[in-house]
Design an enzyme around this catalytic site. Sequence first.
Site, PDB file in Angstrom:
ATOM      1  N   GLU A 245       0.971  -0.838   0.389  1.00  0.00           N
ATOM      2  CA  GLU A 245       0.027   0.372  -0.220  1.00  0.00           C
ATOM      3  C   GLU A 245       1.181   0.728  -0.032  1.00  0.00           C
ATOM      4  OE1 GLU A 245      -2.530  -0.111   3.577  1.00  0.00           O
ATOM      5  OE2 GLU A 245      -3.242   1.822   2.201  1.00  0.00           O
TER       6      GLU A 245
ATOM      7  N   ARG B 236       4.939 -12.936   9.915  1.00  0.00           N
ATOM      8  CA  ARG B 236       5.359 -11.097   9.839  1.00  0.00           C
ATOM      9  C   ARG B 236       7.105 -11.718  10.573  1.00  0.00           C
ATOM     10  NH1 ARG B 236       1.832  -7.153   9.031  1.00  0.00           N
ATOM     11  NH2 ARG B 236       3.500  -5.959   9.327  1.00  0.00           N
TER      12      ARG B 236
ATOM     13  N   LYS C 197       4.514   0.702   9.447  1.00  0.00           N
ATOM     14  CA  LYS C 197       4.666   1.782   8.604  1.00  0.00           C
ATOM     15  C   LYS C 197       3.969   3.167   9.652  1.00  0.00           C
ATOM     16  CE  LYS C 197       2.790  -0.046   4.722  1.00  0.00           C
ATOM     17  NZ  LYS C 197       2.433   0.261   3.781  1.00  0.00           N
TER      18      LYS C 197
HETATM   19  P1  ATP Z   1       2.692  -2.162   8.169  1.00  0.00           P
HETATM   20  O1  ATP Z   1       1.894  -3.246   9.160  1.00  0.00           O
HETATM   21  O2  ATP Z   1       4.330  -1.751   8.366  1.00  0.00           O
HETATM   22  O3  ATP Z   1       2.159  -0.780   7.580  1.00  0.00           O
HETATM   23  P2  ATP Z   1       1.575  -3.571   5.804  1.00  0.00           P
HETATM   24  O4  ATP Z   1       1.580  -4.522   5.951  1.00  0.00           O
HETATM   25  O5  ATP Z   1       0.019  -2.061   5.874  1.00  0.00           O
HETATM   26  O6  ATP Z   1       2.700  -3.126   6.828  1.00  0.00           O
HETATM   27  P3  ATP Z   1       1.189  -3.605   2.771  1.00  0.00           P
HETATM   28  O7  ATP Z   1       2.181  -1.547   2.385  1.00  0.00           O
HETATM   29  O8  ATP Z   1       0.435  -3.410   3.113  1.00  0.00           O
HETATM   30  O9  ATP Z   1       2.234  -3.172   4.225  1.00  0.00           O
HETATM   31  O10 ATP Z   1       2.145  -4.731   3.138  1.00  0.00           O
HETATM   32  C1  ATP Z   1       2.855  -5.522   1.908  1.00  0.00           C
HETATM   33  C2  ATP Z   1       2.836  -6.238   2.126  1.00  0.00           C
HETATM   34  O11 ATP Z   1       4.038  -6.403   2.949  1.00  0.00           O
HETATM   35  C3  ATP Z   1       2.009  -7.423   2.418  1.00  0.00           C
HETATM   36  O12 ATP Z   1       1.615  -8.898   1.704  1.00  0.00           O
HETATM   37  C4  ATP Z   1       2.224  -7.927   3.820  1.00  0.00           C
HETATM   38  O13 ATP Z   1       1.867  -8.966   4.233  1.00  0.00           O
HETATM   39  C5  ATP Z   1       4.485  -7.478   3.690  1.00  0.00           C
HETATM   40  N1  ATP Z   1       4.282  -7.805   4.963  1.00  0.00           N
HETATM   41  C6  ATP Z   1       4.648  -6.185   6.012  1.00  0.00           C
HETATM   42  N2  ATP Z   1       5.167  -6.258   6.492  1.00  0.00           N
HETATM   43  C7  ATP Z   1       5.560  -7.569   7.362  1.00  0.00           C
HETATM   44  C8  ATP Z   1       6.803  -7.749   8.215  1.00  0.00           C
HETATM   45  N3  ATP Z   1       7.040  -7.587   9.320  1.00  0.00           N
HETATM   46  N4  ATP Z   1       7.331  -9.504   7.231  1.00  0.00           N
HETATM   47  C9  ATP Z   1       6.269 -10.170   6.264  1.00  0.00           C
HETATM   48  N5  ATP Z   1       5.870  -9.371   5.923  1.00  0.00           N
HETATM   49  C10 ATP Z   1       5.427  -8.136   5.948  1.00  0.00           C
HETATM   50 MG    MG Z   2      -1.399  -3.853   4.633  1.00  0.00          MG
END
Ligand code: ATP
Ligand code: MG
Length: 564
Positions: free
Chosen positions: A37, A262, A272
Amino acid sequence: MSKNDSTKPTNFIHEIIEKDLRTNKYGGRVHTRFPPEPNGYLHIGHAKAICIDFGIADKYNGLCNLRFDDTNPIKEEQRYIDAIKEDIHWLDFDWGDREYYASDYFEKLCEYAVQLIKKGKAYVDDLSADEIREYRGTLTEPGKESPYRNRSIEENLDLFERMRAGEFPDGSRVLRAKIDMASGNLNMRDPVMYRILHKSHHRQGDKWCIYPTYDFTHGQSDSIEGITHSLCSLEFEDHRPLYDWYLNELGTHHPQQIEFARLNLSYTMLSKRKLLKLVGEEHVNGWDDPRMPTISGLRRLGYTPEAIRNFCERIGVSKSNSLVDIALLEHCLREDLNKRAPRVMGVLRPLRVVIDNYPENEVEELDAVNNPEDPIMGTRKVPFSRVLYIEQEDFREEPPKKYFRLAPGREVRLRYAYFIKCVNVVKDEAGKVVKLHCTYDPKTRGGDSPDGRKVKSTLHWVSAAHALKAEVRLYDRLFVKANPDDVEEGADFKSNLNPNSLETLTECRVEPNLKDAKPGSRYQFERQGYFCVDTDSSKGVLVFNRTVPLRDTWAKIEKAQKKK
Ligand code: ATP
Ligand code: MG
């Protein structure tokens, strides 16, 4: 070129994919995607997901798309998109021409919504956001059905059309899926599909005043792209039944969603939303502050893409959440830099040394090894002269036990140069040592004594007249607790920020060979650690970030584990 040479399955996702390949579930195709995102910069947790998504496509000769899940115009920006692309390329993965945007599917998603309304599977609800929350129930209590749940299909079609046409104010109505208000899974209690939001979208402009929710977008976007395996992190496990429900009701291509744990890293915040807070409230100097766990921060600190990929390989892929020790990440970095970083001499806190018996105005060019790990990297010349700098901490007027470095009357080796002996100590009015007088033994040139005389330590040094002045930024952990979210009641994660995470030294001296060092180049300062030239250097002074000190705590942990 494949980065995954092994043909064996090495984790549970590989096993699932190989089974699907055997049963020809998707016609032998493997097609994944990385779906960020664009509401912030990528961090090391995303690097794990990237390595999994692109790595699997690579391993099975498949494809991996880059898709921006840009459904929330309030938080998304073009600069995040640009940064995300740069970071993925830097990690050495490529999506070819498959750069997609969920927002490009808005029209299709609207058609899907209409399709569900026509099936009697979606309805327009006039409850407010608060009421919807109230009606949803809890984990232990079932929800209540909305009084608008049984509107006729015609009325729903009409209202949804008018929502889209902009007739209603923000928040006045939503479109919801009609599933089951008593479901044990809260995600299935008539989730919202569309909300009214009169707000410009960074790609769609003012075309839309209704926006689909992430949950109504994500699965269908995967479906539209013909994704075979939708790999995502564990928090989406509870959403899978909903994504399955949408795809089954719509009767479209149905990817297999597989969840993995994760990455959680000690002393590190990987959210984020919270990283955005650190940037916004200026606890750090931007997203690429070298203390940030973002890819751009790690890059600026001096990380190599190889070290990050190797780290992701070593932590593996599993179904259960765990906390990875940041020492492992640093270990992977040291392993890589040890092989590739040229050695140089740099003095962080200089102490002046005058070699009394060395001729004034004489300069010698001494040979120094560029990398003992890699003979091909050769040698270089470093100038030696009568006035030098050594590290302040390499001298003690009253050396404690086991302190073998320089002290009055004691002899030590200067790396690649000579044995020197301290003969006099000069102090300022406050009693601080400001200069040493030493003598050198000309017969020890290169650092060896012909008579077999031993010294117990070897110091790094620079020639005062030739050295370059530099600024060095020393970093410590950004948080004082292994789990930054472990806080006192009423406090938040910021109360765990380390107030001493940055120390700036402005009087450092480095050997003149670094004159043309470019931002991003990495070196080992002998005995000090690895350092990377910072982008701020372009302003005329050399600025270095200490990437990581030399001491490898992970190697120690491993050794201790082996002994057990
Ligand atoms: P955050 O919680 O940091 O905002 P998010 O999941 O909202 O992260 P996205 O941009 O939606 O961020 O993530 C893109 C991809 O990265 C998703 O498939 C998510 O599952 C993966 N992802 C995000 N954080 C992690 C993590 N700590 N470990 C592994 N994969 C991750
Ligand atoms: Mg997300």
